[in-house]
Write a protein that holds these residues in place. Structure first.
Motif, PDB file in Angstrom:
ATOM      1  N   PRO A   1     -55.349 -35.262   5.678  1.00 41.31           N
ATOM      2  CA  PRO A   1     -54.303 -34.820   6.607  1.00 41.31           C
ATOM      3  C   PRO A   1     -53.887 -35.895   7.621  1.00 41.31           C
ATOM      4  O   PRO A   1     -52.689 -36.091   7.846  1.00 41.31           O
ATOM      5  CB  PRO A   1     -54.916 -33.593   7.280  1.00 41.31           C
ATOM      6  CG  PRO A   1     -55.871 -33.064   6.267  1.00 41.31           C
ATOM      7  CD  PRO A   1     -56.454 -34.295   5.610  1.00 41.31           C
ATOM      8  N   PRO A   2     -54.832 -36.620   8.247  1.00 45.69           N
ATOM      9  CA  PRO A   2     -54.400 -37.675   9.169  1.00 45.69           C
ATOM     10  C   PRO A   2     -53.557 -38.758   8.487  1.00 45.69           C
ATOM     11  O   PRO A   2     -52.607 -39.272   9.086  1.00 45.69           O
ATOM     12  CB  PRO A   2     -55.719 -38.235   9.700  1.00 45.69           C
ATOM     13  CG  PRO A   2     -56.670 -37.090   9.603  1.00 45.69           C
ATOM     14  CD  PRO A   2     -56.300 -36.406   8.328  1.00 45.69           C
ATOM     15  N   CYS A   3     -53.905 -39.094   7.253  1.00 42.40           N
ATOM     16  CA  CYS A   3     -53.090 -40.075   6.521  1.00 42.40           C
ATOM     17  C   CYS A   3     -51.691 -39.540   6.279  1.00 42.40           C
ATOM     18  O   CYS A   3     -50.698 -40.270   6.389  1.00 42.40           O
ATOM     19  CB  CYS A   3     -53.756 -40.424   5.195  1.00 42.40           C
ATOM     20  SG  CYS A   3     -55.299 -41.349   5.336  1.00 42.40           S
ATOM     21  N   ARG A   4     -51.610 -38.269   5.950  1.00 42.61           N
ATOM     22  CA  ARG A   4     -50.300 -37.662   5.703  1.00 42.61           C
ATOM     23  C   ARG A   4     -49.465 -37.588   6.979  1.00 42.61           C
ATOM     24  O   ARG A   4     -48.236 -37.711   6.930  1.00 42.61           O
ATOM     25  CB  ARG A   4     -50.476 -36.282   5.074  1.00 42.61           C
ATOM     26  CG  ARG A   4     -50.933 -36.369   3.627  1.00 42.61           C
ATOM     27  CD  ARG A   4     -50.966 -35.014   2.965  1.00 42.61           C
ATOM     28  NE  ARG A   4     -52.258 -34.379   3.092  1.00 42.61           N
ATOM     29  CZ  ARG A   4     -52.470 -33.174   3.589  1.00 42.61           C
ATOM     30  NH1 ARG A   4     -51.466 -32.470   4.058  1.00 42.61           N
ATOM     31  NH2 ARG A   4     -53.684 -32.664   3.632  1.00 42.61           N
ATOM     32  N   ALA A   5     -50.113 -37.404   8.118  1.00 44.98           N
ATOM     33  CA  ALA A   5     -49.377 -37.407   9.385  1.00 44.98           C
ATOM     34  C   ALA A   5     -48.708 -38.758   9.627  1.00 44.98           C
ATOM     35  O   ALA A   5     -47.567 -38.836  10.096  1.00 44.98           O
ATOM     36  CB  ALA A   5     -50.315 -37.060  10.534  1.00 44.98           C
ATOM     37  N   VAL A   6     -49.417 -39.831   9.290  1.00 39.73           N
ATOM     38  CA  VAL A   6     -48.842 -41.169   9.444  1.00 39.73           C
ATOM     39  C   VAL A   6     -47.674 -41.359   8.482  1.00 39.73           C
ATOM     40  O   VAL A   6     -46.622 -41.909   8.850  1.00 39.73           O
ATOM     41  CB  VAL A   6     -49.917 -42.252   9.220  1.00 39.73           C
ATOM     42  CG1 VAL A   6     -49.289 -43.648   9.252  1.00 39.73           C
ATOM     43  CG2 VAL A   6     -51.013 -42.145  10.281  1.00 39.73           C
ATOM     44  N   GLN A   7     -47.831 -40.904   7.253  1.00 28.76           N
ATOM     45  CA  GLN A   7     -46.754 -41.043   6.280  1.00 28.76           C
ATOM     46  C   GLN A   7     -45.526 -40.230   6.688  1.00 28.76           C
ATOM     47  O   GLN A   7     -44.391 -40.679   6.516  1.00 28.76           O
ATOM     48  CB  GLN A   7     -47.256 -40.615   4.903  1.00 28.76           C
ATOM     49  CG  GLN A   7     -48.275 -41.584   4.305  1.00 28.76           C
ATOM     50  CD  GLN A   7     -48.847 -41.090   3.000  1.00 28.76           C
ATOM     51  OE1 GLN A   7     -49.785 -40.298   2.963  1.00 28.76           O
ATOM     52  NE2 GLN A   7     -48.271 -41.542   1.902  1.00 28.76           N
TER      53      GLN A   7
ATOM     54  N   VAL B   1     -40.430 -26.821   9.775  1.00 24.29           N
ATOM     55  CA  VAL B   1     -40.822 -28.228   9.658  1.00 24.29           C
ATOM     56  C   VAL B   1     -40.727 -28.691   8.206  1.00 24.29           C
ATOM     57  O   VAL B   1     -40.270 -29.807   7.932  1.00 24.29           O
ATOM     58  CB  VAL B   1     -42.235 -28.457  10.224  1.00 24.29           C
ATOM     59  CG1 VAL B   1     -42.660 -29.911  10.031  1.00 24.29           C
ATOM     60  CG2 VAL B   1     -42.283 -28.096  11.705  1.00 24.29           C
ATOM     61  N   LYS B   2     -41.137 -27.837   7.282  1.00 21.67           N
ATOM     62  CA  LYS B   2     -41.027 -28.202   5.863  1.00 21.67           C
ATOM     63  C   LYS B   2     -39.596 -28.554   5.480  1.00 21.67           C
ATOM     64  O   LYS B   2     -39.362 -29.448   4.663  1.00 21.67           O
ATOM     65  CB  LYS B   2     -41.521 -27.048   4.981  1.00 21.67           C
ATOM     66  CG  LYS B   2     -43.022 -26.913   4.909  1.00 21.67           C
ATOM     67  CD  LYS B   2     -43.434 -25.751   4.006  1.00 21.67           C
ATOM     68  CE  LYS B   2     -43.062 -26.004   2.559  1.00 21.67           C
ATOM     69  NZ  LYS B   2     -43.554 -24.908   1.669  1.00 21.67           N
ATOM     70  N   SER B   3     -38.639 -27.852   6.077  1.00 18.86           N
ATOM     71  CA  SER B   3     -37.236 -28.050   5.700  1.00 18.86           C
ATOM     72  C   SER B   3     -36.527 -29.105   6.533  1.00 18.86           C
ATOM     73  O   SER B   3     -35.422 -29.531   6.180  1.00 18.86           O
ATOM     74  CB  SER B   3     -36.472 -26.721   5.804  1.00 18.86           C
ATOM     75  OG  SER B   3     -36.441 -26.246   7.143  1.00 18.86           O
ATOM     76  N   THR B   4     -37.130 -29.539   7.635  1.00 16.54           N
ATOM     77  CA  THR B   4     -36.437 -30.477   8.529  1.00 16.54           C
ATOM     78  C   THR B   4     -37.130 -31.834   8.683  1.00 16.54           C
ATOM     79  O   THR B   4     -36.479 -32.806   9.071  1.00 16.54           O
ATOM     80  CB  THR B   4     -36.251 -29.868   9.933  1.00 16.54           C
ATOM     81  OG1 THR B   4     -37.524 -29.504  10.477  1.00 16.54           O
ATOM     82  CG2 THR B   4     -35.351 -28.640   9.882  1.00 16.54           C
TER      83      THR B   4
ATOM     84  N   GLU C   1     -42.563 -35.721  -0.305  1.00 12.32           N
ATOM     85  CA  GLU C   1     -43.215 -36.951  -0.731  1.00 12.32           C
ATOM     86  C   GLU C   1     -44.372 -37.322   0.198  1.00 12.32           C
ATOM     87  O   GLU C   1     -45.436 -37.748  -0.255  1.00 12.32           O
ATOM     88  CB  GLU C   1     -42.197 -38.099  -0.767  1.00 12.32           C
ATOM     89  CG  GLU C   1     -42.729 -39.400  -1.316  1.00 12.32           C
ATOM     90  CD  GLU C   1     -42.947 -39.385  -2.820  1.00 12.32           C
ATOM     91  OE1 GLU C   1     -43.771 -40.176  -3.298  1.00 12.32           O
ATOM     92  OE2 GLU C   1     -42.314 -38.573  -3.506  1.00 12.32           O
ATOM     93  N   ALA C   2     -44.159 -37.142   1.496  1.00 13.79           N
ATOM     94  CA  ALA C   2     -45.147 -37.610   2.467  1.00 13.79           C
ATOM     95  C   ALA C   2     -46.300 -36.638   2.675  1.00 13.79           C
ATOM     96  O   ALA C   2     -47.406 -37.063   3.037  1.00 13.79           O
ATOM     97  CB  ALA C   2     -44.465 -37.877   3.813  1.00 13.79           C
TER      98      ALA C   2
END
Length: 216
Positions: A12-18, A188-191, A197-198
């Motif tokens: 999850p932290p990696c995905r936050a950066v992406q 958030v998913k839509s905006t 991808e991220a």
């Protein structure tokens, strides 16, 4: 010089950066770390990050670790004036508060609940789950009358929190029973730019990993 991100897809932290990089239209040079084989403990990685954690960002030779520090750095350098991390003191303080809530309460309680199951083969602890539920109730309260977690605009707090909250699905934690959280999640998913991808690809990787571990 490229901006390197040492990462694990399901994290999850990696995905936050992406997610943050996508919101800033910033291309990252992704460098996969094989933690199962101890790549994060090798001397060359420890030289970059002595905590041997992911994510780690290296920008023109400058290493940064801890995801919330990374995403703030990225906006400060590559998105000056962005609504992702507003400059007005009170608006920024609210984003900071939500980020601290995330790392200290919401995400921390999630880790406290799931890590013993994943890495210690322990049964689910009802008391620890109750603390996760309490944190979700707080998040639901924060979202009352608000489109995003820190006001009317998408911010770093949303990107960090959704990377964690979406991961609750891998452990069948029903965060969608909280009406405000469910609405926010879909918003958030839509905006959020590049969300699929991220975040969703990494989330699918996490779900597959957890299923394989818990079925053993």
């Amino acid at each position: 010089m490229p901006v390197d991100l040492y990462y694990v897809p399901g994290s999850p932290p990696c995905r936050a950066v992406q997610l943050t990089a996508r919101a800033l239209n910033l291309n990252l040079n992704l460098k996969l770390i094989d933690m199962d084989n101890g790549e994060h403990l090798k001397p060359e990685y420890l030289k970059i990050n002595p905590q041997h954690t992911v994510p780690t960002l290296v920008d023109d030779g400058y290493p940064i670790y801890e995801s919330r520090a990374i995403i703030i750095y990225l906006v400060n350098k590559y998105g000056k004036g962005s609504a992702l991390y507003p400059e007005e003191p009170q608006a920024r303080a609210l984003v900071d508060q939500r980020l601290y809530f995330d790392i200290g309460i919401l995400y921390q309680r999630f880790i406290d609940y799931v890590y013993p199951q994943v890495y210690g083969n322990a049964p689910a602890d009802k008391d620890k789950l109750a603390k996760v539920e309490d944190a979700l109730q707080l998040l639901d309260t924060f979202l009352e009358g608000q489109k995003y977690v820190a006001g009317p605009n998408l911010t770093l707090a949303d990107l960090s929190i959704i990377a964690g909250v979406s991961s609750f699905e891998a452990f069948d934690i029903d965060f969608k029973k909280y009406a405000n959280v469910k609405r926010w999640y879909e918003t958030v998913k839509s905006t959020a730019p590049g969300y699929q991808e991220a975040n969703e690809k990494g989330l699918d990787a996490l779900k597959a990993l957890i299923n394989s571990i818990l079925k053993k």
